[in-house]
Design a protein around this motif. Structure first.
Motif, PDB file in Angstrom:
ATOM      1  N   ARG A  38       0.666  -1.213   0.054  1.00 41.79           N
ATOM      2  CA  ARG A  38       0.099  -0.070   0.088  1.00 41.79           C
ATOM      3  C   ARG A  38       0.885   1.129   0.002  1.00 41.79           C
ATOM      4  N   LEU A  39       2.003   1.120   0.634  1.00 42.93           N
ATOM      5  CA  LEU A  39       2.869   2.351   0.832  1.00 42.93           C
ATOM      6  C   LEU A  39       3.263   2.623  -0.614  1.00 42.93           C
ATOM      7  N   HIS A  40       3.965   1.625  -1.119  1.00 42.96           N
ATOM      8  CA  HIS A  40       4.446   1.774  -2.634  1.00 42.96           C
ATOM      9  C   HIS A  40       3.509   2.131  -3.691  1.00 42.96           C
ATOM     10  N   ARG A  41       2.549   1.976  -3.609  1.00 38.38           N
ATOM     11  CA  ARG A  41       1.300   2.275  -4.293  1.00 38.38           C
ATOM     12  C   ARG A  41       1.098   3.754  -4.192  1.00 38.38           C
ATOM     13  N   SER A  42       0.951   4.253  -3.245  1.00 37.66           N
ATOM     14  CA  SER A  42       0.966   5.732  -2.965  1.00 37.66           C
ATOM     15  C   SER A  42       2.192   6.394  -3.698  1.00 37.66           C
ATOM     16  N   LEU A  43       3.352   5.842  -3.418  1.00 39.24           N
ATOM     17  CA  LEU A  43       4.251   6.460  -4.126  1.00 39.24           C
ATOM     18  C   LEU A  43       4.369   6.295  -5.665  1.00 39.24           C
ATOM     19  N   ASP A  44       4.079   5.130  -6.115  1.00 42.24           N
ATOM     20  CA  ASP A  44       3.734   5.142  -7.470  1.00 42.24           C
ATOM     21  C   ASP A  44       2.636   5.864  -8.141  1.00 42.24           C
ATOM     22  N   ARG A  45       1.488   6.247  -7.565  1.00 39.34           N
ATOM     23  CA  ARG A  45       0.303   6.946  -7.934  1.00 39.34           C
ATOM     24  C   ARG A  45       0.674   8.328  -7.932  1.00 39.34           C
ATOM     25  N   PHE A  46       1.545   8.801  -6.767  1.00 37.71           N
ATOM     26  CA  PHE A  46       2.019  10.162  -6.840  1.00 37.71           C
ATOM     27  C   PHE A  46       2.927  10.457  -7.997  1.00 37.71           C
ATOM     28  N   ASN A  47       3.770   9.679  -8.421  1.00 38.56           N
ATOM     29  CA  ASN A  47       4.835   9.574  -9.460  1.00 38.56           C
ATOM     30  C   ASN A  47       4.155   9.708 -10.632  1.00 38.56           C
ATOM     31  N   GLU A  48       3.093   9.002 -11.072  1.00 38.14           N
ATOM     32  CA  GLU A  48       2.144   9.023 -12.154  1.00 38.14           C
ATOM     33  C   GLU A  48       1.566  10.394 -12.382  1.00 38.14           C
ATOM     34  N   LEU A  49       1.194  11.226 -11.326  1.00 40.28           N
ATOM     35  CA  LEU A  49       0.864  12.810 -11.218  1.00 40.28           C
ATOM     36  C   LEU A  49       2.060  13.265 -11.826  1.00 40.28           C
ATOM     37  N   VAL A  50       3.168  13.232 -11.130  1.00 42.24           N
ATOM     38  CA  VAL A  50       4.314  14.184 -11.574  1.00 42.24           C
ATOM     39  C   VAL A  50       4.726  13.844 -13.184  1.00 42.24           C
ATOM     40  N   ARG A  51       4.799  12.598 -13.510  1.00 41.78           N
ATOM     41  CA  ARG A  51       4.865  12.205 -14.865  1.00 41.78           C
ATOM     42  C   ARG A  51       3.876  12.983 -15.815  1.00 41.78           C
ATOM     43  N   GLN A  52       2.505  12.763 -15.433  1.00 42.08           N
ATOM     44  CA  GLN A  52       1.646  13.387 -16.371  1.00 42.08           C
ATOM     45  C   GLN A  52       1.778  15.060 -16.407  1.00 42.08           C
ATOM     46  N   ALA A  53       2.058  15.388 -15.278  1.00 38.70           N
ATOM     47  CA  ALA A  53       2.279  17.109 -15.481  1.00 38.70           C
ATOM     48  C   ALA A  53       3.568  17.461 -16.315  1.00 38.70           C
ATOM     49  N   HIS A  54       4.573  16.715 -16.085  1.00 34.94           N
ATOM     50  CA  HIS A  54       5.951  16.934 -16.711  1.00 34.94           C
ATOM     51  C   HIS A  54       5.521  16.694 -18.423  1.00 34.94           C
ATOM     52  N   GLU A  55       4.973  15.634 -18.827  1.00 35.24           N
ATOM     53  CA  GLU A  55       4.850  15.178 -20.027  1.00 35.24           C
ATOM     54  C   GLU A  55       3.727  16.155 -20.733  1.00 35.24           C
ATOM     55  N   ARG A  56       2.767  16.682 -20.038  1.00 31.77           N
ATOM     56  CA  ARG A  56       1.706  17.481 -20.643  1.00 31.77           C
ATOM     57  C   ARG A  56       2.189  18.825 -20.782  1.00 31.77           C
ATOM     58  N   SER A  57       3.063  19.244 -19.981  1.00 26.27           N
ATOM     59  CA  SER A  57       3.656  20.766 -19.978  1.00 26.27           C
ATOM     60  C   SER A  57       4.599  20.650 -21.102  1.00 26.27           C
ATOM     61  N   VAL A  58       5.444  19.575 -21.238  1.00 27.54           N
ATOM     62  CA  VAL A  58       6.090  19.589 -22.441  1.00 27.54           C
ATOM     63  C   VAL A  58       5.448  19.408 -23.977  1.00 27.54           C
ATOM     64  N   ALA A  59       4.684  18.799 -23.816  1.00 25.01           N
ATOM     65  CA  ALA A  59       3.812  18.338 -25.212  1.00 25.01           C
ATOM     66  C   ALA A  59       2.959  19.449 -25.491  1.00 25.01           C
ATOM     67  N   GLU A  60       2.315  20.212 -24.526  1.00 29.95           N
ATOM     68  CA  GLU A  60       1.394  21.255 -24.949  1.00 29.95           C
ATOM     69  C   GLU A  60       1.924  22.733 -24.704  1.00 29.95           C
ATOM     70  N   HIS A  61       3.066  22.609 -24.198  1.00 27.39           N
ATOM     71  CA  HIS A  61       3.897  24.083 -24.250  1.00 27.39           C
ATOM     72  C   HIS A  61       3.165  25.006 -23.506  1.00 27.39           C
ATOM     73  N   ARG A  62       2.727  24.259 -21.834  1.00 29.14           N
ATOM     74  CA  ARG A  62       1.527  25.000 -21.046  1.00 29.14           C
ATOM     75  C   ARG A  62       2.011  24.553 -19.858  1.00 29.14           C
ATOM     76  N   ALA A  63       1.823  25.483 -18.822  1.00 33.70           N
ATOM     77  CA  ALA A  63       2.202  25.373 -17.317  1.00 33.70           C
ATOM     78  C   ALA A  63       1.057  24.344 -16.742  1.00 33.70           C
ATOM     79  N   TYR A  64       1.383  23.431 -15.796  1.00 31.76           N
ATOM     80  CA  TYR A  64       0.506  22.730 -15.083  1.00 31.76           C
ATOM     81  C   TYR A  64       1.066  22.779 -13.758  1.00 31.76           C
ATOM     82  N   LEU A  65       0.003  22.451 -12.676  1.00 29.01           N
ATOM     83  CA  LEU A  65      -0.081  22.363 -11.478  1.00 29.01           C
ATOM     84  C   LEU A  65      -0.159  21.341 -10.702  1.00 29.01           C
ATOM     85  N   ILE A  66       0.348  20.980  -9.798  1.00 28.82           N
ATOM     86  CA  ILE A  66      -0.200  19.894  -8.910  1.00 28.82           C
ATOM     87  C   ILE A  66      -0.548  20.522  -7.448  1.00 28.82           C
ATOM     88  N   VAL A  67      -1.863  20.514  -7.463  1.00 28.49           N
ATOM     89  CA  VAL A  67      -2.235  21.263  -5.981  1.00 28.49           C
ATOM     90  C   VAL A  67      -2.770  20.041  -4.802  1.00 28.49           C
TER      91      VAL A  67
END
Length: 157
Positions: A38-67
């Motif tokens: 369960r602990l590892h799942r929380s880390l993996d899920r958060f890293n997925e949010l970070v990966r999405q933010a990074h990939e979307r910002s590069v692909a769309e040339h647009r700033a993204y926030l994790i709030v």
């Protein structure tokens, strides 16, 4: 002639006692394995949010926030377009047993809002995320250039 012998009551009680003793030793170990998952799942899920933010910002040339708020960690654009709904891209629920803390070591203000930005180029503000729950805790530092996390501490209970 040999006499076939069955289990006596004492032998049966001893066998049951040994079985219960072995079972009681295995249960805490199994709980630890499940807590680690369960602990590892929380880390993996958060890293997925970070990966999405990074990939979307590069692909769309647009700033993204994790709030962060009391109930969710949200991925959303830094500024919504006029044509799009004001809906988050992705959300991660925060339970009452979880504690999340965002640290921004390069922030100019000590009272910065609980928002982590990924700029149009994919570069993000350096961040340290601390997580704690009944299952354990972890701390990860994220690189400002790649957005990749380095696990500093990981301690399952």
């Amino acid at each position: 002639m040999q006499r076939q012998r069955g289990f006596t009551l004492i032998e049966t009680i001893i066998a049951i006692f040994i079985l219960l003793l072995l079972l009681s030793l295995a249960v805490p170990s199994l709980n630890g394995v499940l807590a680690d998952k369960r602990l590892h799942r929380s880390l993996d899920r958060f890293n997925e949010l970070v990966r999405q933010a990074h990939e979307r910002s590069v692909a769309e040339h647009r700033a993204y926030l994790i709030v962060w708020n009391d109930a969710f960690i949200i991925l959303q654009p830094a500024a919504f377009l006029k044509t799009e709904e004001h809906q988050p891209i992705d959300t991660m629920p925060v339970t009452r047993h979880e504690k999340w803390r965002l640290e921004l070591p390069a922030a100019l203000s000590k009272k910065a809002p609980a928002e982590w930005i990924f700029w149009e180029s994919g570069v993000c503000e350096p961040a340290r995320i601390r997580f704690a729950s009944d299952d354990g805790s972890w701390t990860t530092e994220y690189s400002p250039l790649s957005g990749l996390g380095e696990i500093i501490t990981y301690a399952p209970r």
